[in-house]
Design a protein around this motif. Structure first.
Motif, short mmCIF file in Angstrom:
data_model
loop_
_atom_site.label_atom_id
_atom_site.label_comp_id
_atom_site.label_asym_id
_atom_site.label_seq_id
_atom_site.Cartn_x
_atom_site.Cartn_y
_atom_site.Cartn_z
N PHE A 53 42.71 42.41 39.58
CA PHE A 53 42.10 43.54 40.28
C PHE A 53 41.76 43.16 41.72
O PHE A 53 42.01 43.94 42.66
CB PHE A 53 40.83 43.98 39.53
N ARG A 54 41.22 41.97 41.90
CA ARG A 54 40.88 41.50 43.25
C ARG A 54 42.13 41.37 44.11
O ARG A 54 42.09 41.61 45.33
CB ARG A 54 40.14 40.15 43.19
N ASN A 55 43.24 41.03 43.49
CA ASN A 55 44.50 40.88 44.21
C ASN A 55 45.26 42.21 44.33
O ASN A 55 46.41 42.23 44.78
CB ASN A 55 45.40 39.86 43.51
N LYS A 56 44.59 43.29 43.90
CA LYS A 56 45.15 44.64 43.94
C LYS A 56 46.45 44.77 43.14
O LYS A 56 47.31 45.60 43.42
CB LYS A 56 45.40 45.07 45.39
N ASN A 57 46.54 43.92 42.13
CA ASN A 57 47.67 44.00 41.20
C ASN A 57 47.20 44.87 40.03
O ASN A 57 46.84 44.37 38.96
CB ASN A 57 48.06 42.59 40.74
N TRP A 58 47.20 46.19 40.26
CA TRP A 58 46.57 47.11 39.32
C TRP A 58 47.23 47.11 37.94
O TRP A 58 46.53 47.16 36.92
CB TRP A 58 46.59 48.53 39.88
N ALA A 59 48.54 47.04 37.88
CA ALA A 59 49.25 47.09 36.57
C ALA A 59 48.86 45.91 35.69
O ALA A 59 48.58 46.07 34.49
CB ALA A 59 50.75 47.12 36.79
N ASP A 60 48.83 44.70 36.30
CA ASP A 60 48.44 43.52 35.53
C ASP A 60 46.98 43.59 35.12
O ASP A 60 46.60 43.13 34.02
CB ASP A 60 48.70 42.24 36.34
N ALA A 61 46.15 44.15 36.02
CA ALA A 61 44.73 44.29 35.69
C ALA A 61 44.56 45.19 34.46
O ALA A 61 43.79 44.86 33.54
CB ALA A 61 43.97 44.87 36.88
N VAL A 62 45.27 46.33 34.46
CA VAL A 62 45.20 47.22 33.30
C VAL A 62 45.65 46.50 32.03
O VAL A 62 45.00 46.61 30.97
CB VAL A 62 46.07 48.48 33.54
N LYS A 63 46.75 45.77 32.12
CA LYS A 63 47.29 45.06 30.95
C LYS A 63 46.28 44.07 30.39
O LYS A 63 46.06 44.00 29.17
CB LYS A 63 48.57 44.34 31.36
N GLU A 64 45.63 43.29 31.26
CA GLU A 64 44.67 42.28 30.79
C GLU A 64 43.41 42.93 30.24
O GLU A 64 42.87 42.48 29.22
CB GLU A 64 44.31 41.32 31.93
N TYR A 65 42.93 43.99 30.88
CA TYR A 65 41.74 44.67 30.37
C TYR A 65 42.02 45.32 29.01
O TYR A 65 41.14 45.34 28.13
CB TYR A 65 41.25 45.72 31.37
N GLU A 66 43.22 45.88 28.86
CA GLU A 66 43.57 46.47 27.55
C GLU A 66 43.60 45.41 26.46
O GLU A 66 43.17 45.65 25.32
CB GLU A 66 44.92 47.19 27.65
N GLU A 67 44.12 44.24 26.80
CA GLU A 67 44.11 43.12 25.84
C GLU A 67 42.68 42.75 25.50
O GLU A 67 42.35 42.49 24.33
CB GLU A 67 44.86 41.93 26.44
#
Length: 584
Positions: A407-421
């Motif tokens: 999220f800090r790196n503005k990599n929103w797709a990866d952020a969503v993936k990790e939060y969903e996990e």
């Protein structure tokens, strides 16, 4: 079902056929086939019942099954030829009879079947009698089908080998009036009764009841000094048995061993009921050794192992039973039962995945509603178990930290993936859902964001950050009236919360800005959006609110007085925030 049960069904079918209850006979033979689909005699019997009922198509199919199961059974070819003959497929009927004769050249029934089919195919000879002298159309009694009836009846079949008898039959067919000269022959009267009943021709598997009234049913005159035919005792139902004399010694031993195996199995069942499991197991093994083609004995072993909670041995026996059943064309229902028992053993072991797989395989063999319900319940249990097994707070925290970094790196797709996990690992963690909602907003998934933030508030109603996030999301989807409520809820918990205060100021600014700068078309669009909210619809249908809105135009003083009521004021402000009520 056991082979003994199959034999009981067959006996019931024979009794029904003898009584002329054709539908009941067919149903009983069908049950016998379901219990033991490897026994060619059951198909042969049902073929006879179908043919007698006039259903030559099904009779033909069962005749084909009879031959497929035992190509060395002469009556199978007779059945097939008779069915084809009834369908008037004369050339095919002749071919079927001749196919049987190629294997059984001395078989009288097959020989007569060929002659009869050829006669019907080629038509009657020119000199054939027209039947004018026989009242009531009695000439039809001695038509071409008579030979077939004689051939297929076990009592009269032997008469076909008597040259004198056959000469009389041919004379009758040429001149039915000659019956009066032959009425003293009990065999001719028996055949006459057979023809009148239209029965014996298809009952190969039973003895016909002696008919003492056959002669009286004809229009021919009674004989005067006719000697009484030999009195016969009513014959018991005779079950069609295999002619073991035509088998090789090896084949004969195989048949005898199969019968002995059933008796041994029944002994094993009695021992099983008496809870003498070791002795019962030995009996089932003995039965399997006698007849290794019968899956029932192995299936019984599996049942014993299940009862004694030996799950692995039960699974092994079920698997073996299914393999034997498939190799020897056992009934689909029996194979399915073995698979269901295997599934239950896997479930007892705690392996729901394999249990469900076994149920699916069983349904392919033989669909059963009870098995379907069992499988659905296990699927739900497995889903719950899988979710529970996946829970891990430590791994959830690790996924959350990876999501924060993305999220800090503005990599929103990866952020969503990790939060969903992280949510899967810790579904009741409100802060993780709050973070996921923020990330979903970045990829414009506002519906998903709202769902997760509402779940976070459900988990922890006093989580102020979630209320502030909820208000922010509602502003983004232009539900300003709801955003105001969310910020107010957050401030009620923590009056000093900066996010809720800032959110409240922003939404008020947006409402004022919208009122002063929007075009009429934009205002109408905003109002339509607000009207879609069920809460707004409920406010507008309130008679008190309707009167106050009317008073704003007609009686402002009354409207201002009403606005002093905090409940009324909150509702009016909500209408203004939604854009339904315009202030300028």
């Amino acid at each position: 079902m056991s082979n003994a049960q199959a034999e009981e069904f067959k006996a019931a079918g024979n009794a029904a056929l003898q009584a002329g209850k054709l539908t009941e006979a067919i149903e009983s033979y069908a049950k016998a086939i379901n219990a033991d689909g490897t026994n060619h005699v059951y198909y042969s019997n049902r073929s006879a019942a179908y043919l007698k009922k006039g259903d030559a198509n099904n009779a033909l199919e069962d005749a084909k099954s009879t031959i497929a199961l035992n190509p060395d059974f002469s009556k199978g070819y007779s059945r097939k030829g008779a069915a084809l003959h009834a369908l008037k497929r004369y050339n095919d009927a002749i071919a079927a009879f001749e196919e049987g004769l190629a294997k059984f050249p001395a078989d009288a029934a097959l020989k007569k079947g060929v002659e009869d089919a050829k006669r019907d195919r080629d038509g009657p000879p020119p000199s054939s009698f027209s039947g004018g002298g026989m009242p009531g159309g009695m000439s039809g009694l001695f038509g071409d089908n008579l030979i077939q009836q004689i051939m297929l009846n076990p009592k009269t079949r032997a008469y076909l080998n008597d040259a004198e008898f056959m000469a009389k039959i041919r004379r009758l067919q040429a001149n039915p009036n000659s019956l009066t000269e032959m009425i003293n022959d009990p065999r001719i009267m028996e055949v006459l009764g057979l023809s009148l009943r239209g029965a014996g021709g298809d009952e190969e598997d039973e003895e016909d009841k002696p008919s003492s009234s056959a002669a009286s049913e004809t229009s021919a005159p009674k004989p005067s000094p006719a000697p009484a035919p030999m009195k016969e005792e009513p014959a018991p139902v005779v079950e069609e048995e295999e002619d073991l004399s035509e088998l090789t010694p090896e084949e004969r031993k195989k048949r005898e061993d199969a019968k002995a195996a059933i008796k041994v199995k029944e002994r094993g069942n009695e021992l099983y009921k008496a809870k003498k499991f070791d002795e019962a197991l030995a009996a089932y093994d003995e039965a399997s050794a006698l007849d290794p083609t019968n899956m029932t004995f192995i299936n019984n072993k599996a049942a014993l192992y299940f009862t004694t909670k030996q799950w692995d041995k039960c699974i092994e026996s079920c698997t073996e039973a299914v393999e034997v059943g498939k190799a020897n064309r056992a009934p689909f229902e029996e194979r399915a039962k073995a698979l269901v028992r295997c599934a239950k053993a896997y479930q007892k072991k705690g392996d729901l995945g394999k249990a469900i797989d076994c149920c699916k395989e069983a349904q392919l063999e033989y669909y059963d509603k009870a098995t379907e319900r069992l499988m659905k319940n296990w699927e739900l249990d497995k889903k719950k178990a899988d979710v529970a097994a996946y829970l891990d707070d430590d791994k959830a925290e690790e996924a959350k930290q990876r999501g924060n970094e993305a999220f800090r790196n503005k990599n929103w797709a990866d952020a969503v993936k990790e939060y969903e996990e992280a949510v899967k690992r810790a579904p009741n963690n409100a802060p993780i859902r709050n973070n996921l909602a923020a990330a979903l907003c970045k990829i414009m998934d506002f519906a998903g964001a709202k769902m997760h933030i509402e779940k976070a508030i459900e988990i922890d109603p006093k989580y102020v950050k979630a209320w502030a996030r909820k208000g922010d999301i509602e502003v983004l989807i232009k539900e300003n009236h709801k955003a105001i409520e969310s910020y107010k809820c957050g401030l009620a918990i923590d009056p000093t919360n900066a996010a809720c205060k800032d959110g409240m100021r922003k939404v008020q600014t947006l409402i004022n800005y919208a009122s002063s700068t929007m075009t009429e078309e934009e205002k109408m669009e905003r109002a339509r959006h607000g009207m879609a909210d069920p809460e707004i619809q409920a406010i507008l249908t309130d008679p008190v609110i309707q009167q106050i809105l009317k008073d704003f135009n007609e009686n402002p003083q009354a409207a201002n007085q009403a606005m002093a009521n905090p409940v009324v004021r909150a509702k009016i402000e909500k209408l203004i925030a939604s854009g339904v009520v315009q202030t300028a």
